[in-house]
Write an enzyme that holds these catalytic residues in place. Structure first.
Site: not given
Ligand code: PGA
Length: 251
Positions: A97, A167, A173, A212
């Site tokens: 992000e 990731e 998410g 997730s």
């Molecule tokens: P999530 O986020 O478990 O909601 O997919 C993981 C992260 O962004 O570190």
């Protein structure tokens, strides 16, 4: 033997009162478990209150970001010594992000990782490909490049102090987790890259999977040889669900 590490990334969630309430519910649920080292990364504003609530427990405090200078005219930024002052043991750097929404590049992430190591904070360096990059067959290209760039200034001999979080952006998410086999394939690649970069020390580096992760999939992910833990967003906001993940419990 690498100690499993399960970290909560709360992102921009929880007020001080909510962070403290989380700790009060969460700590009794994990106090008898040594399945994994547990880390909580609240927003900056809750570091102090959560740090106090965690005092005396083995749960570690982490920040979600840092600015790689000791002090100075950097309005609104937070320095590594400020994080030490609040009791942070870990800090995320290069989360997707931050890369996507705030334009963070590998060289900036590398400076952050080094600045953290210099004050004794362990960086959790995040990498991962987008769906478009995966479909174009560019996973190794992208993840390999991010690793090389983000770890550029890490001195040899600090391998026990760094953590990598793989990731895949498409799994964050979205409820779509990589299968344990898909994740292992990239983790194996990351381990190989780390071994080229750090030699034998690479065996000490813990590699978390993120995207997730929840109680239903943590145990299968942890069965894979190069998956040493998880970075958990959504499922870390609820103490009961995060406690199950942190206990590496099959559910
Ligand atoms: P999530 O986020 O478990 O909601 O997919 C993981 C992260 O962004 O570190």
């Amino acid at each position: 033997m690498r100690q499993p590490i399960i970290a909560a990334n709360w992102k921009m969630h929880k007020l001080n009162s909510e962070a403290v309430a989380f700790a009060e519910s969460f700590l009794p649920l994990v106090q008898d478990s040594d399945a994994a080292e547990i880390v909580l990364a609240p927003p900056f504003t809750a570091l102090s209150s959560l740090g106090s609530a965690l005092a005396g427990s083995s749960v570690q405090l982490a920040a979600q970001n840092v600015y790689p200078e000791e002090s100075g005219a950097f309005t609104a930024e937070i320095s590594p010594p400020m994080l030490v002052d609040l009791g942070c043991r870990y800090t995320l750097v290069g989360h997707s992000e931050r890369r996507a929404l705030f334009g963070e590049q590998d060289d900036f992430i590398a400076r952050k990782a080094l600045a953290l190591l210099e004050v004794g904070i362990r960086p959790i360096v995040c990498v991962g490909e987008t769906l478009e990059e995966r479909e174009a067959g560019r996973i190794e290209d992208v993840v390999g490049g991010q690793l090389q760039g983000s770890l550029a200034s890490i001195p040899a001999g600090t391998t026990s102090e760094i953590v990598i979080a793989y990731e895949p952006v498409w799994a964050i998410g979205t409820g779509k987790t990589a299968t344990p086999e898909m994740a292992q394939e990239v983790h194996g690649f990351i381990r190989k890259e780390l071994s080229t970069r750090f030699g034998e020390g690479s065996e000490e580096i813990r590699i978390q999977y993120g995207g997730s992760v929840k109680p239903e999939n943590i145990a299968d992910l942890m069965d894979q040889p190069d998956i040493d833990g998880a970075l958990v967003g959504g499922a870390s906001l609820d103490p009961v669900s995060f406690a199950k993940v942190a206990r590496l419990q099959r559910s």
